[in-house]
Structures are given as C-alpha cells and as structure tokens.
Design a protein around this motif. Sequence first.
Motif, PDB file in Angstrom:
ATOM      1  N   LEU A  61      13.132   9.196  -8.864  1.00  0.00           N
ATOM      2  CA  LEU A  61      12.204   8.595  -7.907  1.00  0.00           C
ATOM      3  C   LEU A  61      11.522   7.361  -8.501  1.00  0.00           C
ATOM      4  CD1 LEU A  61      10.598  11.886  -6.551  1.00  0.00           C
ATOM      5  CD2 LEU A  61      12.093  10.344  -5.265  1.00  0.00           C
ATOM      6  N   SER A  62      11.154   7.424  -9.772  1.00  0.00           N
ATOM      7  CA  SER A  62      10.454   6.305 -10.403  1.00  0.00           C
ATOM      8  C   SER A  62      11.329   5.060 -10.494  1.00  0.00           C
ATOM      9  CB  SER A  62       9.973   6.701 -11.800  1.00  0.00           C
ATOM     10  OG  SER A  62       9.042   7.764 -11.725  1.00  0.00           O
ATOM     11  N   THR A  63      12.638   5.265 -10.654  1.00  0.00           N
ATOM     12  CA  THR A  63      13.559   4.127 -10.766  1.00  0.00           C
ATOM     13  C   THR A  63      14.346   3.909  -9.475  1.00  0.00           C
ATOM     14  OG1 THR A  63      15.252   5.599 -11.731  1.00  0.00           O
ATOM     15  CG2 THR A  63      13.798   4.441 -13.254  1.00  0.00           C
ATOM     16  N   HIS A  64      13.865   4.493  -8.383  1.00  0.00           N
ATOM     17  CA  HIS A  64      14.534   4.370  -7.090  1.00  0.00           C
ATOM     18  C   HIS A  64      14.595   2.898  -6.667  1.00  0.00           C
ATOM     19  CE1 HIS A  64      15.441   5.024  -2.812  1.00  0.00           C
ATOM     20  NE2 HIS A  64      15.739   6.269  -3.126  1.00  0.00           N
ATOM     21  N   ARG A  65      15.690   2.514  -6.043  1.00  0.00           N
ATOM     22  CA  ARG A  65      15.874   1.104  -5.652  1.00  0.00           C
ATOM     23  C   ARG A  65      14.886   0.656  -4.589  1.00  0.00           C
ATOM     24  NH1 ARG A  65      19.180   0.143  -1.062  1.00  0.00           N
ATOM     25  NH2 ARG A  65      20.013   2.016  -0.068  1.00  0.00           N
TER      26      ARG A  65
ATOM     27  N   ALA B  73       0.831  -1.206   0.000  1.00  0.00           N
ATOM     28  CA  ALA B  73       0.000   0.000   0.000  1.00  0.00           C
ATOM     29  C   ALA B  73       0.867   1.259   0.000  1.00  0.00           C
ATOM     30  CB  ALA B  73      -0.931   0.000   1.209  1.00  0.00           C
ATOM     31  N   VAL B  74       2.007   1.215   0.691  1.00  0.00           N
ATOM     32  CA  VAL B  74       2.940   2.346   0.682  1.00  0.00           C
ATOM     33  C   VAL B  74       3.531   2.526  -0.717  1.00  0.00           C
ATOM     34  CG1 VAL B  74       5.156   3.182   1.560  1.00  0.00           C
ATOM     35  CG2 VAL B  74       3.487   2.188   3.137  1.00  0.00           C
ATOM     36  N   LEU B  75       3.935   1.424  -1.344  1.00  0.00           N
ATOM     37  CA  LEU B  75       4.453   1.497  -2.711  1.00  0.00           C
ATOM     38  C   LEU B  75       3.400   2.075  -3.653  1.00  0.00           C
ATOM     39  CD1 LEU B  75       6.229  -1.980  -2.969  1.00  0.00           C
ATOM     40  CD2 LEU B  75       7.341   0.239  -2.709  1.00  0.00           C
ATOM     41  N   THR B  76       2.154   1.653  -3.480  1.00  0.00           N
ATOM     42  CA  THR B  76       1.073   2.148  -4.325  1.00  0.00           C
ATOM     43  C   THR B  76       0.873   3.647  -4.135  1.00  0.00           C
ATOM     44  OG1 THR B  76      -0.050   0.003  -4.226  1.00  0.00           O
ATOM     45  CG2 THR B  76      -1.376   1.897  -4.873  1.00  0.00           C
ATOM     46  N   ALA B  77       0.976   4.118  -2.902  1.00  0.00           N
ATOM     47  CA  ALA B  77       0.813   5.545  -2.620  1.00  0.00           C
ATOM     48  C   ALA B  77       1.871   6.368  -3.350  1.00  0.00           C
ATOM     49  CB  ALA B  77       0.882   5.794  -1.115  1.00  0.00           C
ATOM     50  N   PHE B  78       3.124   5.900  -3.334  1.00  0.00           N
ATOM     51  CA  PHE B  78       4.180   6.628  -4.024  1.00  0.00           C
ATOM     52  C   PHE B  78       4.016   6.541  -5.543  1.00  0.00           C
ATOM     53  CE2 PHE B  78       6.326   6.383   0.090  1.00  0.00           C
ATOM     54  CZ  PHE B  78       6.870   7.648   0.169  1.00  0.00           C
ATOM     55  N   ALA B  79       3.600   5.383  -6.047  1.00  0.00           N
ATOM     56  CA  ALA B  79       3.381   5.248  -7.489  1.00  0.00           C
ATOM     57  C   ALA B  79       2.263   6.178  -7.943  1.00  0.00           C
ATOM     58  CB  ALA B  79       3.046   3.797  -7.839  1.00  0.00           C
ATOM     59  N   ASN B  80       1.215   6.317  -7.152  1.00  0.00           N
ATOM     60  CA  ASN B  80       0.125   7.227  -7.498  1.00  0.00           C
ATOM     61  C   ASN B  80       0.574   8.688  -7.441  1.00  0.00           C
ATOM     62  OD1 ASN B  80      -1.730   5.166  -7.953  1.00  0.00           O
ATOM     63  ND2 ASN B  80      -2.464   5.162  -5.839  1.00  0.00           N
ATOM     64  N   ALA B  81       1.414   9.009  -6.467  1.00  0.00           N
ATOM     65  CA  ALA B  81       1.934  10.375  -6.381  1.00  0.00           C
ATOM     66  C   ALA B  81       2.780  10.703  -7.611  1.00  0.00           C
ATOM     67  CB  ALA B  81       2.753  10.549  -5.105  1.00  0.00           C
TER      68      ALA B  81
ATOM     69  N   PRO C 169       6.078  13.712 -16.013  1.00  0.00           N
ATOM     70  CA  PRO C 169       6.884  14.771 -16.640  1.00  0.00           C
ATOM     71  C   PRO C 169       6.186  15.521 -17.761  1.00  0.00           C
ATOM     72  CG  PRO C 169       7.726  12.588 -17.199  1.00  0.00           C
ATOM     73  CD  PRO C 169       6.728  12.393 -16.110  1.00  0.00           C
ATOM     74  N   ALA C 170       5.213  14.917 -18.438  1.00  0.00           N
ATOM     75  CA  ALA C 170       4.497  15.653 -19.478  1.00  0.00           C
ATOM     76  C   ALA C 170       3.729  16.834 -18.887  1.00  0.00           C
ATOM     77  CB  ALA C 170       3.540  14.722 -20.222  1.00  0.00           C
ATOM     78  N   ARG C 171       3.346  16.722 -17.620  1.00  0.00           N
ATOM     79  CA  ARG C 171       2.638  17.810 -16.946  1.00  0.00           C
ATOM     80  C   ARG C 171       3.599  18.776 -16.274  1.00  0.00           C
ATOM     81  NH1 ARG C 171      -1.773  13.800 -14.101  1.00  0.00           N
ATOM     82  NH2 ARG C 171      -3.256  13.672 -15.844  1.00  0.00           N
ATOM     83  N   LEU C 172       4.694  18.222 -15.722  1.00  0.00           N
ATOM     84  CA  LEU C 172       5.652  19.043 -14.975  1.00  0.00           C
ATOM     85  C   LEU C 172       7.061  18.772 -15.505  1.00  0.00           C
ATOM     86  CD1 LEU C 172       4.254  18.222 -11.422  1.00  0.00           C
ATOM     87  CD2 LEU C 172       3.769  20.270 -12.748  1.00  0.00           C
ATOM     88  N   PRO C 173       7.385  19.272 -16.686  1.00  0.00           N
ATOM     89  CA  PRO C 173       8.717  18.985 -17.249  1.00  0.00           C
ATOM     90  C   PRO C 173       9.851  19.500 -16.382  1.00  0.00           C
ATOM     91  CG  PRO C 173       7.568  20.662 -18.544  1.00  0.00           C
ATOM     92  CD  PRO C 173       6.556  20.084 -17.605  1.00  0.00           C
ATOM     93  N   GLY C 174       9.607  20.528 -15.583  1.00  0.00           N
ATOM     94  CA  GLY C 174      10.642  21.045 -14.704  1.00  0.00           C
ATOM     95  C   GLY C 174      10.958  20.126 -13.540  1.00  0.00           C
ATOM     96  N   PHE C 175      10.166  19.094 -13.364  1.00  0.00           N
ATOM     97  CA  PHE C 175      10.392  18.109 -12.306  1.00  0.00           C
ATOM     98  C   PHE C 175      10.831  16.769 -12.895  1.00  0.00           C
ATOM     99  CE2 PHE C 175       8.771  15.160  -8.917  1.00  0.00           C
ATOM    100  CZ  PHE C 175       9.525  15.664  -7.867  1.00  0.00           C
ATOM    101  N   ALA C 176      11.139  16.741 -14.194  1.00  0.00           N
ATOM    102  CA  ALA C 176      11.350  15.477 -14.910  1.00  0.00           C
ATOM    103  C   ALA C 176      12.522  14.671 -14.361  1.00  0.00           C
ATOM    104  CB  ALA C 176      11.559  15.753 -16.401  1.00  0.00           C
ATOM    105  N   PHE C 177      13.651  15.308 -14.079  1.00  0.00           N
ATOM    106  CA  PHE C 177      14.817  14.554 -13.627  1.00  0.00           C
ATOM    107  C   PHE C 177      14.605  13.977 -12.230  1.00  0.00           C
ATOM    108  CE2 PHE C 177      16.853  16.791 -17.108  1.00  0.00           C
ATOM    109  CZ  PHE C 177      17.679  15.814 -17.618  1.00  0.00           C
ATOM    110  N   ALA C 178      14.002  14.752 -11.337  1.00  0.00           N
ATOM    111  CA  ALA C 178      13.688  14.224 -10.011  1.00  0.00           C
ATOM    112  C   ALA C 178      12.670  13.094 -10.123  1.00  0.00           C
ATOM    113  CB  ALA C 178      13.150  15.343  -9.115  1.00  0.00           C
ATOM    114  N   TRP C 179      11.688  13.265 -11.004  1.00  0.00           N
ATOM    115  CA  TRP C 179      10.669  12.229 -11.215  1.00  0.00           C
ATOM    116  C   TRP C 179      11.306  10.930 -11.700  1.00  0.00           C
ATOM    117  CZ3 TRP C 179       9.006   9.225 -15.237  1.00  0.00           C
ATOM    118  CH2 TRP C 179       7.739   8.637 -15.128  1.00  0.00           C
ATOM    119  N   LEU C 180      12.255  11.042 -12.620  1.00  0.00           N
ATOM    120  CA  LEU C 180      12.914   9.853 -13.152  1.00  0.00           C
ATOM    121  C   LEU C 180      13.709   9.135 -12.068  1.00  0.00           C
ATOM    122  CD1 LEU C 180      13.636   8.096 -15.582  1.00  0.00           C
ATOM    123  CD2 LEU C 180      15.497   9.693 -16.098  1.00  0.00           C
TER     124      LEU C 180
END
Length: 333
Positions: A254-258, A227-235, A241-252
């Motif tokens: 976080l999305s591939t975080h170990r 459920a915690v993983l799901t919460a972060f995936a939903n966030a 990045p298509a909505r917030l390109p200025g956050f793209a590198f941080a998003w990437l």
Amino acid sequence: LSSSSAASDVYKRQVHAAGAPPGHKPGAGGGAADGGGGNGGGDEPERVSRVSAVPADVREQVRVLWEEWLAVHSQPAQSDKAYAQFMVLLSHNGWLKSAEPCDHFFRVIVDVAVEATLASATPLADEGARGTADGGGGGGRTALDFRALDALSKLVTILVKYFSDASSSNTRLTLLHRALAAVLRALLHQYEHEPERFNQRVYFRLLANWLFDLNAPDPVLDSINFAVLTAFANALHALQPARLPGFAFAWLELSTHRMLMPKLLAAKGQRGWVLFQRLLVHLLRFLHPFLQQAQLPSPVRAAAPPRRRAAAPRPEGEGGGSNSRLVSCARAG
C-alpha cells in the motif's frame, strides 16, 4: 511482538480523528459477540465483538441496509439511478448526517463485510499452487471471496463522490475519515484480540480498492486529491510495521502503491515528501534489525527490494539532487 499498548493508542487517535461521540471508549463492551457475516446474530463467545458497543437494534437496522446494498451491487446492469435511490434512503434515515449514527453505520458494514470474507476462506487443494500466502495464523494457502469487500469499497466510493450532503469538500473528507477509522478499528481489534483469524489480505483488498478509486482522475475529487492522499498516508502511519508486523507485507504494497507514492512525490510544492518520508522511515526502522544480520530470512529478502525501489522515484521535472535530499531526510529521520 505485543502491540496492545501501541494499537490502543493509535486506535484512540483514529476514533478521535473520525469524530466519535464524546465518552466513547474504544473496545468497550465484550458481552455476546456480534454474529458477523450477515447471519443475523447469535452468541459467539469465542469471538470478541468489534461492534459490541453498537446497540443491537442499530446493528440490525444497518444489516438490513447492507443487504439492500448487496442486492443493488449484485445487479448485472448497475445503474446510477439505483445508486441514487440507495443514497436517498441513507439520507432520509439520517445515517450519515451526524457523528454517532455515521460511526455506527461504518463500523457495522465493515464488520459484516470482513466477517463474510473471512467466512469464505477455502483451503487450496494444491499447496504448491501460485497465490498469496495466508496472512492469518494459518500456514497454508486459502482462497477468499472478496465480493462483500468489493461491495463495501464501491459503497464508500459512491458516498464520498456523490452523497447529496457531500457538496462541500469537508463533508466528503469527513465520510472518508470515518470509513478509514472504521477499517483501522476493525483491523487493530482483530490483530490484537483474534490473531488466529487475522488475514492481511482482507484489509489490503479494501484499502487498495479505495486507493485506486479515490485517486483516479475525476473532476468530482480533484479539489480534495491531496487531502485524500494525506488521509491514506496517515492511516498507513497508524499501521506501521513495527507496531503490526503481521500486516507488514500489505503495508509495504500500500505504501508503494502506484496511486499513492508517485502522487505524493509529485504533489505541488513537495507537500507530499514529508508524508512519504515518514512512511519510508517506518520501513527502514522495521527492517533495521534484520538488515544487520549476515543471512536474511526469506520474507525480509522479499521486502528489501521494494525498499530500494521506494527511495529511487523522483517527482517529474526535478533535478538529480532531489532524490539524494529525500534519502538524506529518511536517514536523518
């Protein structure tokens, strides 16, 4: 790229998911700005306040609590007893027992911590020094003091784990959802209204701390791990990045975080595959216009290798055909 409409829609969904009081209007208000950074207030007409909808007396009460928490967190020898005393204080005053005060509490402490971190920005003397490029409007490199954000991440982690009213998994998840919604609210608001001050490193630090602390092996959190993983995936879905390109590198990152991607892919019954597929599709859609060009801009070249790595991992124990099915799903999306 204008993100006003998309950000507003995502913002409303996140506020609703966090259980904001009925009738609450995202972005309502807009009088004198809140004096962020823990300075006690003051008029700042140039800054649109992220917490203008929170009554002034409530903001002051939460700031007092925040200062007390900073004192606890800054002690050289931090103790469980000090943490317990602070949680008793929160419980006694009813800050986390119902929707409205809980929402106000998280909104104010997130705003104060973010403002304190942004106020600490110091240009690096050597422009050629190694470091992370500033994610805000400036083109130079800056050093940030993350102590306020680290104190915030510690507080939320302790509340989710040990708050006395968090004996049920639903209560723990509710606290996490409210904290995430407050961060998303602040991020989207600043991205839209204060783009010159926006710095993706601030929000990356906070979300990365929570990813690590709340997904590390812990008997207290094992029952709600997925459920915690799901919460972060939903966030991250809301921050695509298509909505917030200025956050793209941080998003990437976080999305591939170990502590996120491998755990999603290794979840029992492949439950996490659809969540990661959605993130992978967001990345591919964002990169698609750039990948059509013969000469890629250097920032896009930096983002492309993680894209290839993201498609490669497979859950332990799965056969060679698993990866191809995951990639096929991404292409189909």
